[in-house]
Design a protein around this motif. Structure first.
Motif, PDB file in Angstrom:
ATOM      1  N   HIS A 504       4.944  -6.514  -2.317  1.00  0.00           N
ATOM      2  CA  HIS A 504       4.043  -5.357  -2.294  1.00  0.00           C
ATOM      3  C   HIS A 504       2.584  -5.783  -2.285  1.00  0.00           C
ATOM      4  O   HIS A 504       1.694  -4.951  -2.476  1.00  0.00           O
ATOM      5  N   TRP A 538       4.284   1.811   0.235  1.00  0.00           N
ATOM      6  CA  TRP A 538       3.478   1.000  -0.679  1.00  0.00           C
ATOM      7  C   TRP A 538       1.986   1.107  -0.381  1.00  0.00           C
ATOM      8  O   TRP A 538       1.162   1.068  -1.301  1.00  0.00           O
ATOM      9  N   THR A 540       0.544   3.811   0.640  1.00  0.00           N
ATOM     10  CA  THR A 540       0.173   5.098   0.042  1.00  0.00           C
ATOM     11  C   THR A 540      -0.062   4.942  -1.455  1.00  0.00           C
ATOM     12  O   THR A 540      -1.020   5.502  -2.010  1.00  0.00           O
ATOM     13  N   ARG A 541       0.792   4.153  -2.095  1.00  0.00           N
ATOM     14  CA  ARG A 541       0.673   3.943  -3.538  1.00  0.00           C
ATOM     15  C   ARG A 541      -0.534   3.084  -3.885  1.00  0.00           C
ATOM     16  O   ARG A 541      -1.250   3.376  -4.850  1.00  0.00           O
TER      17      ARG A 541
END
Length: 603
Positions: A504, A538, A540-541
């Motif tokens: 990530h 990921w 977006t997060r």
């Protein structure tokens, strides 16, 4: 025996210029010098000169035809003779003075500095009392803090020479002066020499004061910083880890020196673990703010490192505001040309460039280059870095030919300043290769990128972030060339980045996006959908729904879904993307126009 040498000379262009150089030469040798550079004419001027002669240990007379005709030079020599002071004639031009014919003179008519023997004889008449040297040393400290490294270095060279001669090389005061001199050298870009000096000071301090004495640990810390600047910060991580452990035990975890070292260690580790480094730096900034204050230089430096780590981890939106605040605070407390402020101004310009505002970023960087050239010099690594950054952004703005010229100059400058294997030298070579490709010369660019990959693998290792970045860059160029090698290259890089940085991590996500879009173009739709969907989630997060990278991935997911036949998913996602692009980028942005065109086809 007095505390300084008085220089008598005629205030004329060549004479004054030589006296400036001579003063620097003598002070570097540990001899304090007085000449009338800062006083005004009149009664105060005459009194100041008489007092300076009366308290001198010796008088140097710069002999030129203009000086021999000067009433003031004659008066100064008369005063020196009345006081029975040693007089040292120095012949700069013409012939020696008739009035000083009985004295041996030093011939510097070629513009050279006096001989070592001359300087040693002159120094024998000067009393370097410890309290005098302490005053000179203290005068250099605020210059170091303000970033006036040239003046600070000149003073400290003299203090070190005098203390070594008077007190010995292992004296605590001598070691402090050597330490401060080395840090000034490091901040001036002399990384290797500064690191050697600091390591030597740390070794002596460990023997004289003890391995856990705060001064010993401080010299070890500064030596590690010089080493990081000289050869790459990743190599300094083990040294910094040892120092942080020792400082934590000896001084405590919340001591100012420990917090400073922890901040540098977190920053040095951020290339590998940006999210973890950001967490550590938040804690350090909180403690430094409570202990030292929000505007303390250490706190502001840690805040800048925190902004860098957040940017590396992928949380861009807050970084711009953070850096604007940091630059404002450093400008107010340290000044606009302090090295810390210049670093933050450079970073702010780079973040602005990442938003696509190239014109603003180039203007800011050129201002930084001007200030760095004046305060640090054209060959300082910081100045070269800013010049290289301008070249890259100029290329992104569309002028790759100008970018190539700037990057070639920066590459040659880094080679001379840091060596061809330094990480910064390799980064500029990488950027130059990409510039050649974008300028339409793939036959030159591709071998250059492969060469950088080979060198980075040899120097940094196969899984180093810079090595993997070069391989990602190569894959991107191979995609544009239509090479089947690109997919295999991206798969391998993605696997290594996932294991090294985490699946990530922002760098891993960028590689995943590149692989997903390439697979989609190659009609491997299901695998492309899985990869792009994971990357989008990921992003977006981590970055937020409004970030350009998130929007770009969302658009690719929508296109891939439409081609697969899932028109409902494609329309839902593209509608969201288009609305966000119109709000964030504007209706006329190229990405917005592209989405609107595709939306019309879907409808």
């Amino acid at each position: 025996m007095g505390g300084h040498v008085f220089i008598s000379y005629r205030h004329a262009g060549p004479d004054s210029a030589y006296v400036e150089r001579l003063t620097s030469h003598l002070e570097t040798s540990g001899i304090s010098v007085w000449y009338d550079r800062d006083i005004v004419h009149g009664e105060r001027w005459a009194n100041a000169i008489q007092e300076a002669i009366d308290t001198a240990g010796a008088v140097v007379v710069i002999m030129t035809p203009a000086a021999e005709a000067s009433d003031w030079v004659r008066r100064e020599v008369d005063q020196a003779e009345r006081r029975a002071l040693p007089i040292y004639p120095v012949l700069l031009d013409g012939e020696r003075f008739f009035s000083l014919a009985h004295l041996q003179f030093e011939d510097v008519s070629t513009g050279c500095m006096p001989s070592t023997d001359f300087v040693e004889k002159l120094g024998s008449h000067i009393s370097s009392y410890p309290e005098d040297l302490a005053r000179r040393h203290q005068a250099a400290v605020p210059l170091l803090r303000s970033g006036d490294l040239t003046q600070a270095t000149r003073i400290l060279l003299g203090v070190v020479a005098a203390r070594t001669r008077l007190l010995g090389p292992d004296n605590a005061d001598t070691l402090t002066a050597r330490h401060d001199l080395a840090t000034a050298m490091r901040d001036s870009g002399q990384y290797t020499e500064a690191g050697k000096t600091l390591a030597a000071v740390a070794e002596v301090r460990a023997r004289v004061l003890g391995a856990t004495h705060p001064d010993t640990l401080l010299s070890r810390f500064e030596a590690a910083c010089a080493s990081g600047s000289a050869s790459g910060w990743e190599r300094a991580v083990p040294l910094l880890s040892e120092i942080v452990s020792a400082q934590t035990q000896a001084l405590g975890p919340d001591d100012a020196a420990t917090l400073r070292s922890r901040a540098v260690l977190a920053d040095a580790s951020s290339r590998f673990r940006p999210a973890e480094s950001a967490t550590q730096l938040r804690e350090i900034v909180h403690k430094q703010t409570s202990l030292l204050g929000a505007d303390h230089a250490d706190t502001l430096r840690s805040r800048r490192r925190l902004a860098d780590s957040i940017s590396e981890a992928g949380h861009d939106p807050q970084v711009l505001t953070m850096l604007i605040d940091i630059v404002a605070a450093q400008t107010r407390t340290l000044g606009p040309v302090h090295p810390d402020t210049l670093d933050s101004r450079h970073n702010l310009a780079m973040v602005i460039a990442s938003t696509g505002d190239y014109t603003h970023a180039i203007r800011l960087l050129r201002e930084v280059i001007g200030d760095r050239t004046k305060s640090q010099g054209r060959t300082h690594p910081g100045t070269i870095s800013s010049r290289a950054a301008v070249a890259v952004i100029v290329g992104k703005a569309g002028d790759w030919d100008e970018a190539i010229v700037g990057l070639k100059e920066a590459s040659a400058a880094f080679h001379l300043a840091l060596g061809q294997d330094h990480p910064l030298s390799l980064t500029v070579r990488q950027n130059l290769a990409v510039a050649h490709y974008n300028a339409g010369d793939p036959e030159l660019a591709l071998p250059q990128v492969r060469g950088v990959i080979a060198d980075r693998t040899r120097i940094l290792g196969a899984t180093h972030p810079d090595t993997l970045h070069s391989r990602s860059e190569l894959a991107a160029l191979l995609v544009q060339e239509g090479s089947s090698e690109a997919i295999d290259e991206l798969r391998d890089v993605l696997k290594l980045q996932g294991h090294t940085h985490g699946w990530h991590d922002r760098r891993t996500l960028r590689t995943g996006y590149a692989l997903g879009t390439l697979l989609a173009n190659d009609n491997v739709r299901d695998e492309a959908a899985d990869i792009l969907g994971s990357v989008h989630a990921w992003q977006t997060r981590l970055l937020g729904t409004d970030h350009p990278e998130t929007l770009e991935t969302a658009y690719s997911v929508a296109v891939n879904a439409a081609i697969k036949g899932d028109l409902r998913q494609a329309r839902t996602l593209l509608k969201q993307v288009l609305a966000t692009q119109q709000r964030v980028l504007g209706p006329d942005h190229a990405a917005t126009v592209r989405s609107r065109t595709f939306w019309a086809k879907l409808k």
